[in-house]
Design an enzyme around this catalytic site. Structure first.
Site, PDB file in Angstrom:
ATOM      1  N   GLY A 118       0.766  -1.239   0.000  1.00  0.00           N
ATOM      2  CA  GLY A 118       0.000   0.000   0.000  1.00  0.00           C
ATOM      3  C   GLY A 118       0.796   1.287   0.000  1.00  0.00           C
ATOM      4  CD  GLU A 155       0.901  -9.092   1.961  1.00  0.00           C
ATOM      5  OE1 GLU A 155      -0.054  -8.335   1.669  1.00  0.00           O
ATOM      6  OE2 GLU A 155       0.741 -10.193   2.497  1.00  0.00           O
ATOM      7  N   PRO A 156       4.754  -4.977  -0.697  1.00  0.00           N
ATOM      8  CG  PRO A 156       6.936  -4.182  -1.035  1.00  0.00           C
ATOM      9  CD  PRO A 156       6.138  -5.180  -0.231  1.00  0.00           C
ATOM     10  N   GLY A 157       3.655  -3.596  -3.786  1.00  0.00           N
ATOM     11  CA  GLY A 157       3.550  -3.842  -5.217  1.00  0.00           C
ATOM     12  C   GLY A 157       3.900  -2.574  -5.957  1.00  0.00           C
ATOM     13  NE  ARG A 158      -0.421   2.112  -6.079  1.00  0.00           N
ATOM     14  CZ  ARG A 158      -1.393   1.939  -6.960  1.00  0.00           C
ATOM     15  NH1 ARG A 158      -1.283   2.419  -8.174  1.00  0.00           N
ATOM     16  NH2 ARG A 158      -2.501   1.298  -6.617  1.00  0.00           N
ATOM     17  NE  ARG A 172      -2.880   2.626 -11.537  1.00  0.00           N
ATOM     18  CZ  ARG A 172      -2.669   3.882 -11.221  1.00  0.00           C
ATOM     19  NH1 ARG A 172      -2.067   4.686 -12.065  1.00  0.00           N
ATOM     20  NH2 ARG A 172      -3.018   4.357 -10.058  1.00  0.00           N
ATOM     21  CB  CYS A 209     -15.743   1.541 -30.003  1.00  0.00           C
ATOM     22  SG  CYS A 209     -14.869   0.971 -31.463  1.00  0.00           S
ATOM     23  CE1 TYR A 215      -2.108  -3.848  -8.427  1.00  0.00           C
ATOM     24  CE2 TYR A 215      -0.839  -1.895  -7.882  1.00  0.00           C
ATOM     25  CZ  TYR A 215      -1.356  -3.117  -7.530  1.00  0.00           C
ATOM     26  OH  TYR A 215      -1.126  -3.617  -6.271  1.00  0.00           O
TER      27      TYR A 215
HETATM   28  C1  LIG Z   1      -2.853  -5.530  -3.858  1.00  0.00           C
HETATM   29  C2  LIG Z   1      -2.277  -6.051  -2.610  1.00  0.00           C
HETATM   30  C3  LIG Z   1      -0.988  -5.692  -2.231  1.00  0.00           C
HETATM   31  C4  LIG Z   1      -0.141  -4.691  -2.984  1.00  0.00           C
HETATM   32  O1  LIG Z   1      -0.662  -3.409  -2.893  1.00  0.00           O
HETATM   33  P1  LIG Z   1       0.229  -2.143  -3.373  1.00  0.00           P
HETATM   34  O2  LIG Z   1      -0.639  -0.987  -3.128  1.00  0.00           O
HETATM   35  O3  LIG Z   1       0.513  -2.351  -4.822  1.00  0.00           O
HETATM   36  O4  LIG Z   1       1.455  -2.131  -2.560  1.00  0.00           O
HETATM   37  C5  LIG Z   1      -0.467  -6.274  -1.083  1.00  0.00           C
HETATM   38  N1  LIG Z   1      -1.193  -7.153  -0.353  1.00  0.00           N
HETATM   39  C6  LIG Z   1      -2.446  -7.519  -0.693  1.00  0.00           C
HETATM   40  C7  LIG Z   1      -3.175  -8.485   0.152  1.00  0.00           C
HETATM   41  C8  LIG Z   1      -3.027  -6.975  -1.824  1.00  0.00           C
HETATM   42  O5  LIG Z   1      -4.279  -7.310  -2.149  1.00  0.00           O
END
Ligand SMILES: *Cc1c(COP(=O)(O)O)cnc(C)c1O
Length: 419
Positions: free
Chosen positions: A239, A273-276, A312, A341, A370
């Site tokens: 997050g 759990e970083p993604g973004r 997005r 379209c 994403y």
């Molecule tokens: C989507 C998600 C993440 C990653 O979120 P980011 O905002 O990209 O860091 C981590 N943990 C869980 C459970 C998620 O659903």
């Protein structure tokens, strides 16, 4: 310094010209900087150097096995939300003991696949899931390690679609009743309770909600330890936000400082759990201007990328900085739109941007998270290739789809086939 910089008025990713890639692989394409992935991961990891921790990259943000391999070789694990993502993580050679599995709707097949793969833990979201996990583990003569995902009811103050930690969201178990579920799970023979998990939302640009959530979870850990439930891990989810436009996104050390206070003296391993935060600014979508259209009210740049490639903006009205690949001082206020379209098919709206003419290239920045993972084939558009740049080399890590990739899995029933 960013991994995307101008060099003799031409935009480069690290040491490679984006125009050169366009000439060789065509447009549109996603491009990622290996350096940016590595640095973001390392900065994140090193910010918590006083505490045992595992960083599990959220595969749903950017799941290409080339990227996962790169992160894995840095020591990174994976946060997965489906059997498909588990397959990706394992195909990339990720360490099974650094994989955590979240999601409200895990199927029996996914659970069995994950138990057999001996992943680190399941982040469980309901009592029924605890029962199913227990049943599957016993059938396999194993024990499933779990965290219960608790919902701390804190407001992440982010876009409502990506806010997940409020009591009205579908995620997790309310913190008030979680203790009961922990005691229940702990009584089952197929379950090893090892962790508390939360994930309160995405693109947070204030660290205080993280801190509030951690405080609530540490309190719960203390209560559980009194019940002789030995929690070894605390998973604080992902997050952490990034800068897309002019947001003052927190640094890794701001984030760590906010949490370390709360976690000081607690004997446990942290999971993130970083993604973004790892992927977002490591990627860009490069697209070519097909046509320009000027009406009385508006200017349009019609490009060869569309909402199916980068969803997005149409989904969350999100902002991606627009750069011209050939640097120019000419500007225009325009919409960048794709060929699909739908009126929601835009990549930038009413934006003052560099004025690129027909055949020229735009880079939509901060598209590493994403982006490709949300791409679809809507309008039967083949998905675009993904390119990884490392130093002065580039690698195609996913080829451009061809028309047969669209129809390949489809079948005409025998009675309708043309003789
Ligand atoms: C989507 C998600 C993440 C990653 O979120 P980011 O905002 O990209 O860091 C981590 N943990 C869980 C459970 C998620 O659903």
């Amino acid at each position: 310094m960013s991994s995307f910089e101008y060099n003799n008025n031409e935009l480069y990713c690290e040491g490679v010209s984006l125009k050169q890639i366009a000439e060789e692989v065509g447009t549109p394409y996603y491009v990622y900087s290996a350096k940016e992935f590595r640095t973001q991961y390392q900065h994140f990891y090193n910010a918590f150097n006083k505490i045992d921790r595992i960083v599990c990259f959220a595969v749903k943000a950017c799941g290409n096995i080339g990227i996962l391999s790169l992160l894995s070789s840095e020591g990174c694990g994976a946060d997965i939300v489906s059997g498909g993502e588990l397959h990706r993580a394992l195909s990339a050679g990720m360490d099974h003991s650094k994989i955590v599995f979240a999601g409200v709707g895990k199927t029996r097949e996914e659970i069995i696949f994950a138990i057999k793969s001996d992943i680190l833990m399941f982040n469980v979201e309901s009592r029924q899931e605890i029962d199913l996990l227990n049943e599957c583990a016993l059938e396999l003569n194993k024990r499933a390690r779990i965290a219960i995902r608790v919902n701390p009811n804190v407001d992440a103050k982010t876009h409502p679609y990506i806010s997940t930690g409020l009591k009205e969201n579908k995620f997790g178990i309310p913190v008030k009743t979680a203790k009961k579920d922990y005691i229940y799970a702990n009584s089952l023979d197929g379950i090893d309770v090892v962790c508390i998990h939360c994930h309160i939302g995405s693109q947070l640009i204030d660290v205080s909600p993280f801190r509030d959530a951690a405080e609530i979870l540490v309190k719960l850990i203390k209560e559980l330890r009194k019940e002789r439930i030995n929690i070894k891990y605390l998973d604080l989810g992902g997050g952490l936000g990034i800068t897309y436009n002019d947001e003052a996104s927190p640094s890794h050390s701001d984030y760590a400082a906010a949490l370390c206070d709360v976690l000081q003296g607690e004997d446990m391993t942290l999971i993130f759990e970083p993604g973004r935060n790892i992927a977002g600014n490591a990627g860009a979508l490069i697209t070519k201007v097909l046509y320009t259209k000027e009406t009385e009210d508006k200017n349009f740049k019609i490009v060869d990328a569309a909402m199916n490639d980068l969803a997005r903006p149409s989904l969350y009205d999100s902002y991606h900085e627009v750069k011209a690949v050939d640097e120019t001082s000419e500007t225009i206020t325009a919409d960048i739109v794709g060929p699909i379209c739908e009126s929601s098919d835009f990549l930038a709206k009413d934006r003052k941007m560099p004025d690129v003419d027909i055949e020229g290239l735009y880079a939509l920045m901060s598209a590493g998270a994403y982006g490709m993972t949300m791409a679809s084939n809507y309008n039967s558009r083949p998905r675009v290739p993904e390119i990884l740049v490392d130093g002065d080399q580039y690698y195609v890590i996913r080829r451009r789809e061809i028309y047969n990739d669209l129809t390949g899995p489809e079948m005409v029933p025998a009675y309708l086939r043309k003789k």
